[in-house]
Design an enzyme around this catalytic site. Structure first.
Site, short mmCIF file in Angstrom:
data_model
loop_
_atom_site.label_atom_id
_atom_site.label_comp_id
_atom_site.label_asym_id
_atom_site.label_seq_id
_atom_site.Cartn_x
_atom_site.Cartn_y
_atom_site.Cartn_z
N THR A 194 0.79 -0.91 -0.13
CA THR A 194 0.25 0.33 0.01
C THR A 194 0.99 1.34 0.39
O THR A 194 2.14 1.16 -0.34
CB THR A 194 -0.68 0.05 1.40
OG1 THR A 194 -2.18 0.70 0.96
CG2 THR A 194 0.00 0.07 2.45
N LYS A 207 -4.88 0.17 7.48
CA LYS A 207 -3.45 -0.42 7.76
C LYS A 207 -2.68 0.58 8.77
O LYS A 207 -1.77 0.91 8.34
CB LYS A 207 -2.71 -0.47 6.08
CG LYS A 207 -3.69 -1.15 5.40
CD LYS A 207 -3.02 -1.09 3.94
CE LYS A 207 -3.94 -1.62 2.85
NZ LYS A 207 -3.89 -1.04 1.45
N GLY A 237 1.06 2.79 11.03
CA GLY A 237 0.52 1.78 9.96
C GLY A 237 1.24 1.20 9.06
O GLY A 237 2.81 1.23 9.71
N SER A 291 4.06 0.61 -2.09
CA SER A 291 4.28 0.52 -3.58
C SER A 291 4.34 2.35 -4.15
O SER A 291 4.89 2.75 -5.21
CB SER A 291 3.13 -0.27 -4.44
OG SER A 291 3.42 -1.54 -3.93
N CYS A 345 -0.43 5.50 -8.58
CA CYS A 345 0.48 4.34 -8.23
C CYS A 345 -0.79 3.31 -8.92
O CYS A 345 -1.89 3.38 -7.66
CB CYS A 345 0.96 4.16 -7.26
SG CYS A 345 1.20 2.61 -6.53
N THR A 353 -2.10 1.63 -5.33
CA THR A 353 -2.66 2.50 -4.63
C THR A 353 -4.29 3.11 -4.74
O THR A 353 -3.75 3.27 -6.10
CB THR A 353 -1.36 4.57 -3.84
OG1 THR A 353 -0.22 3.53 -4.08
CG2 THR A 353 -2.27 5.01 -3.02
#
Length: 188
Positions: A14, A46, A58, A137, A172, A175
């Site tokens: 994430t 998260k 996180g 990511s 991304c 995401t």
């Protein structure tokens, strides 16, 4: 016939971002969970408050491993009398050295009123110089956006996190635009 590690599906993590500005600390993450090129979930959480709201954290990586790390950090905080930095260092040592935890596949950002730390399974405990740190990511996209916003806007910490996660989500593919942002009370 068993599978080896090279045959496991590629999990993409994430984007998690933490920013400090004007005595405030905000930490946020997107909600996407991907397996290979498939979006499995869009609203995963998260980020979480720890130590009765005194710490926010996180993770990026495996959800089960991230949740395990939150539990381990809570236990470390209790065992060291609430000393945030010491608990993080002890967790990183155990994560690297203890056979039970070595295979945890996640990175973690945690922050209290005074410090922001990135923790990894290789024993890293890193405090960013500029109060901004990102993982996952889309972490580099969010980090770049946050640094630009800090230099060129008056947005507060929460605003920088929210806008930076939005930028990362627009770039991304791992995401998304479903975000959760937590904030610590202003330091006194």
């Amino acid at each position: 016939m068993g599978r080896n590690d090279d045959e496991r599906p590629a999990w993409r993590s994430t984007t998690v971002l933490c920013v400090r500005r004007d005595g405030r600390v905000a930490l946020g993450a997107d909600g996407q969970v991907s397996m290979g090129n498939t979006i499995m979930k869009s609203r995963a959480s998260k980020v979480r408050q720890l130590a009765h709201g005194r710490i926010i954290g996180g993770f990026a990586g495996s959800a089960a491993d991230g949740l395990t790390l939150f539990e381990l950090l809570e236990a470390k905080l209790e065992s060291v009398g609430g000393n945030f930095t010491r608990a993080c260092v002890e967790l990183a040592k155990d994560w690297r050295q203890d056979r039970r935890y070595r295979r945890l596949e996640a990175l973690m950002i945690v922050a209290d009123r005074d410090r922001t730390l990135l923790l990894s399974g290789t024993g890293d405990v890193i405090e960013p110089d500029d109060g901004i740190v990102a993982i996952g990511s889309g972490g580099n996209y969010a980090l770049a956006a946050a640094r630009a916003l800090m230099r060129h806007t008056a947005l507060d910490a929460r605003g920088v996190v929210a806008e930076s996660l939005r930028v990362a989500g627009e770039i991304c593919v791992f995401t998304n635009l479903e975000h959760t942002v937590l904030e610590l009370p202003e330091a006194t």
